[in-house]
Write a protein that holds these residues in place. Sequence first.
Motif, PDB file in Angstrom:
ATOM      1  N   GLY A 239       0.796  -1.212   0.000  1.00 52.60           N
ATOM      2  CA  GLY A 239       0.000   0.000   0.000  1.00 52.60           C
ATOM      3  C   GLY A 239       0.833   1.269   0.000  1.00 52.60           C
ATOM      4  O   GLY A 239       0.431   2.283  -0.572  1.00 52.60           O
ATOM      5  N   LEU A 240       1.996   1.214   0.625  1.00 51.71           N
ATOM      6  CA  LEU A 240       2.860   2.404   0.636  1.00 51.71           C
ATOM      7  C   LEU A 240       3.373   2.717  -0.762  1.00 51.71           C
ATOM      8  O   LEU A 240       3.467   3.879  -1.157  1.00 51.71           O
ATOM      9  N   GLN A 241       3.710   1.680  -1.523  1.00 53.68           N
ATOM     10  CA  GLN A 241       4.155   1.913  -2.890  1.00 53.68           C
ATOM     11  C   GLN A 241       3.006   2.439  -3.737  1.00 53.68           C
ATOM     12  O   GLN A 241       3.208   3.303  -4.597  1.00 53.68           O
ATOM     13  N   LEU A 242       1.787   1.949  -3.484  1.00 55.10           N
ATOM     14  CA  LEU A 242       0.625   2.489  -4.179  1.00 55.10           C
ATOM     15  C   LEU A 242       0.470   3.975  -3.877  1.00 55.10           C
ATOM     16  O   LEU A 242       0.101   4.768  -4.752  1.00 55.10           O
ATOM     17  N   ARG A 243       0.741   4.354  -2.629  1.00 60.20           N
ATOM     18  CA  ARG A 243       0.649   5.772  -2.263  1.00 60.20           C
ATOM     19  C   ARG A 243       1.659   6.584  -3.047  1.00 60.20           C
ATOM     20  O   ARG A 243       1.335   7.660  -3.593  1.00 60.20           O
ATOM     21  N   ARG A 244       2.895   6.096  -3.091  1.00 59.16           N
ATOM     22  CA  ARG A 244       3.927   6.833  -3.835  1.00 59.16           C
ATOM     23  C   ARG A 244       3.539   6.969  -5.302  1.00 59.16           C
ATOM     24  O   ARG A 244       3.698   8.035  -5.905  1.00 59.16           O
ATOM     25  N   ASP A 245       3.028   5.889  -5.880  1.00 63.72           N
ATOM     26  CA  ASP A 245       2.633   5.924  -7.292  1.00 63.72           C
ATOM     27  C   ASP A 245       1.453   6.871  -7.513  1.00 63.72           C
ATOM     28  O   ASP A 245       1.411   7.587  -8.524  1.00 63.72           O
ATOM     29  N   LEU A 247       0.679   9.542  -5.785  1.00 69.31           N
ATOM     30  CA  LEU A 247       1.146  10.929  -5.690  1.00 69.31           C
ATOM     31  C   LEU A 247       1.912  11.327  -6.950  1.00 69.31           C
ATOM     32  O   LEU A 247       1.805  12.464  -7.425  1.00 69.31           O
ATOM     33  N   THR A 248       2.681  10.398  -7.494  1.00 71.11           N
ATOM     34  CA  THR A 248       3.389  10.670  -8.754  1.00 71.11           C
ATOM     35  C   THR A 248       2.402  10.934  -9.882  1.00 71.11           C
ATOM     36  O   THR A 248       2.581  11.869 -10.682  1.00 71.11           O
ATOM     37  N   ASP A 249       1.343  10.141  -9.953  1.00 71.23           N
ATOM     38  CA  ASP A 249       0.325  10.333 -10.985  1.00 71.23           C
ATOM     39  C   ASP A 249      -0.383  11.670 -10.806  1.00 71.23           C
ATOM     40  O   ASP A 249      -0.702  12.358 -11.790  1.00 71.23           O
ATOM     41  N   ALA A 250      -0.652  12.050  -9.558  1.00 73.48           N
ATOM     42  CA  ALA A 250      -1.318  13.331  -9.309  1.00 73.48           C
ATOM     43  C   ALA A 250      -0.458  14.491  -9.787  1.00 73.48           C
ATOM     44  O   ALA A 250      -0.959  15.448 -10.404  1.00 73.48           O
ATOM     45  N   GLN A 251       0.841  14.406  -9.524  1.00 69.60           N
ATOM     46  CA  GLN A 251       1.740  15.465  -9.989  1.00 69.60           C
ATOM     47  C   GLN A 251       1.789  15.498 -11.508  1.00 69.60           C
ATOM     48  O   GLN A 251       1.833  16.585 -12.117  1.00 69.60           O
ATOM     49  N   ALA A 252       1.778  14.355 -12.153  1.00 67.82           N
ATOM     50  CA  ALA A 252       1.789  14.305 -13.618  1.00 67.82           C
ATOM     51  C   ALA A 252       0.523  14.925 -14.196  1.00 67.82           C
ATOM     52  O   ALA A 252       0.561  15.635 -15.209  1.00 67.82           O
ATOM     53  N   LEU A 253      -0.615  14.690 -13.539  1.00 70.66           N
ATOM     54  CA  LEU A 253      -1.863  15.297 -13.986  1.00 70.66           C
ATOM     55  C   LEU A 253      -1.809  16.815 -13.835  1.00 70.66           C
ATOM     56  O   LEU A 253      -2.262  17.557 -14.722  1.00 70.66           O
ATOM     57  N   LEU A 254      -1.270  17.276 -12.729  1.00 74.47           N
ATOM     58  CA  LEU A 254      -1.175  18.717 -12.497  1.00 74.47           C
ATOM     59  C   LEU A 254      -0.304  19.398 -13.552  1.00 74.47           C
ATOM     60  O   LEU A 254      -0.575  20.541 -13.961  1.00 74.47           O
ATOM     61  N   ARG A 255       0.731  18.701 -13.998  1.00 74.37           N
ATOM     62  CA  ARG A 255       1.647  19.280 -14.992  1.00 74.37           C
ATOM     63  C   ARG A 255       1.184  19.024 -16.420  1.00 74.37           C
ATOM     64  O   ARG A 255       1.853  19.440 -17.370  1.00 74.37           O
ATOM     65  N   GLY A 256       0.053  18.348 -16.574  1.00 84.49           N
ATOM     66  CA  GLY A 256      -0.442  18.046 -17.909  1.00 84.49           C
ATOM     67  C   GLY A 256       0.348  16.975 -18.630  1.00 84.49           C
ATOM     68  O   GLY A 256       0.294  16.867 -19.859  1.00 84.49           O
ATOM     69  N   GLN A 257       1.063  16.146 -17.867  1.00 88.27           N
ATOM     70  CA  GLN A 257       1.894  15.107 -18.460  1.00 88.27           C
ATOM     71  C   GLN A 257       1.196  13.740 -18.481  1.00 88.27           C
ATOM     72  O   GLN A 257       1.814  12.746 -18.851  1.00 88.27           O
ATOM     73  N   ARG A 276      -5.799   3.734  -3.918  1.00 95.82           N
ATOM     74  CA  ARG A 276      -5.183   4.903  -4.555  1.00 95.82           C
ATOM     75  C   ARG A 276      -6.030   6.156  -4.338  1.00 95.82           C
ATOM     76  O   ARG A 276      -5.495   7.245  -4.086  1.00 95.82           O
ATOM     77  N   LEU A 277      -7.352   6.013  -4.436  1.00 95.45           N
ATOM     78  CA  LEU A 277      -8.228   7.163  -4.215  1.00 95.45           C
ATOM     79  C   LEU A 277      -8.144   7.649  -2.774  1.00 95.45           C
ATOM     80  O   LEU A 277      -8.221   8.851  -2.510  1.00 95.45           O
ATOM     81  N   ARG A 278      -7.992   6.717  -1.854  1.00 96.75           N
ATOM     82  CA  ARG A 278      -7.829   7.117  -0.452  1.00 96.75           C
ATOM     83  C   ARG A 278      -6.563   7.948  -0.292  1.00 96.75           C
ATOM     84  O   ARG A 278      -6.560   8.973   0.400  1.00 96.75           O
ATOM     85  N   HIS A 279      -5.484   7.526  -0.941  1.00 98.61           N
ATOM     86  CA  HIS A 279      -4.241   8.295  -0.881  1.00 98.61           C
ATOM     87  C   HIS A 279      -4.411   9.658  -1.559  1.00 98.61           C
ATOM     88  O   HIS A 279      -3.849  10.658  -1.105  1.00 98.61           O
ATOM     89  N   LEU A 280      -5.190   9.703  -2.631  1.00100.26           N
ATOM     90  CA  LEU A 280      -5.421  10.964  -3.332  1.00100.26           C
ATOM     91  C   LEU A 280      -6.188  11.938  -2.438  1.00100.26           C
ATOM     92  O   LEU A 280      -5.857  13.136  -2.379  1.00100.26           O
ATOM     93  N   ALA A 330     -10.351  16.332 -11.419  1.00 97.73           N
ATOM     94  CA  ALA A 330     -10.211  17.457 -10.496  1.00 97.73           C
ATOM     95  C   ALA A 330      -8.762  17.874 -10.323  1.00 97.73           C
ATOM     96  O   ALA A 330      -8.478  18.953  -9.773  1.00 97.73           O
ATOM     97  N   TRP A 331      -7.822  17.052 -10.802  1.00 95.60           N
ATOM     98  CA  TRP A 331      -6.395  17.362 -10.669  1.00 95.60           C
ATOM     99  C   TRP A 331      -5.828  17.952 -11.944  1.00 95.60           C
ATOM    100  O   TRP A 331      -4.609  18.178 -12.011  1.00 95.60           O
TER     101      TRP A 331
END
Length: 332
Positions: A239-245, A247-257, A276-280, A330-331
């Motif tokens: 689950g911790l690796q899912l959290r890291r992933d 957060l990485t996806d959220a940052q990619a969405l924010l940057r339009g990547q 993943r949604l819980r981490h988001l 939303a991101w």
Amino acid sequence: MSLPPLAPWQQRAYAQAADAMAAGHFGHALLIVGPEKIGKRLLAEHLARRVLCLSPRADGEACGACKSCTLFASRAQMETLEVRPDGALAHPWGHSAHPDFLLLGYGINHKTGKPRGELVIEQIRSLSGAMNLTSQLGGGQVAIVDPCDAINWSAFNALLKTLEEPQPGRYLWLLASNPARLPATIRSRCQRLELHLPPRAEALAWLRDRGHAEALANEALDASRGHPGLADAWIGDGGLQLRRDALTDAQALLRGQAEPADVAQRWVADGQADVRLRHLAELALREATGLTDPAATRTLAARFDAANRARELLRSTVRADLAVMEALLAWR
């Protein structure tokens, strides 16, 4: 198999219930509430062993040697009661099961062969029928419904009838992470026993006792906002690796990547979208802490709400990828 020992926060709730039993104030209906994975089931099982014991010790604890205790300890595994197509209650534990201990959870949809996402009226009716039978060992009978907040609305009337017609020596315990989902008519007929998140030092000590390295335990506690049960689960199941992933996806969405539709497909592919949604949602909440800009706060609140709304939709018939994509939009 013998029950695992109770964690300190579980032991405090157990002692509260045991005191009520000793004082004669323990009713037939009990609502055990607390966050998901805080240990409600294990607490209920320890209480059940105590209630079902045929020769309790002077302090009220189970003797560990009577027929009831022996059967309780010999259970090969804890599974849910399955309702057969004819509506009868199928006992899952075979000859080694305790005949007066019933556990009702998610059943199997016999049309699809997959677990249901809710508890249905046939299950509640079968459970009620089983509780009307005479105790096979001559003692009490305990039925646990876990999670009771997954009961569909058409089944609540059947459950209410069971609560309104208590029988001596019959105990019905409902376990819920979201008790607000239960009708007030159900909640009002149950005594309430709550499990709370422990102090951080206690949670950290418990995680260390389970063999987790201090640094990893601290990271997991931070991710779970002080929830030791979640932290333990996330360390053990990735689950911790899912959290890291996530957060990485959220940052990619924010940057339009990244595209929300592509990310949503990936998130649902392995069945871990809810985690993943819980981490988001936790990320949005963490970023909103201490903010004074109203516009930024509203944006993060919308992201938090979208993630939790998507988690709810995952329990419905809505396509999982569409529910997740709504949260990810939303991101952008």
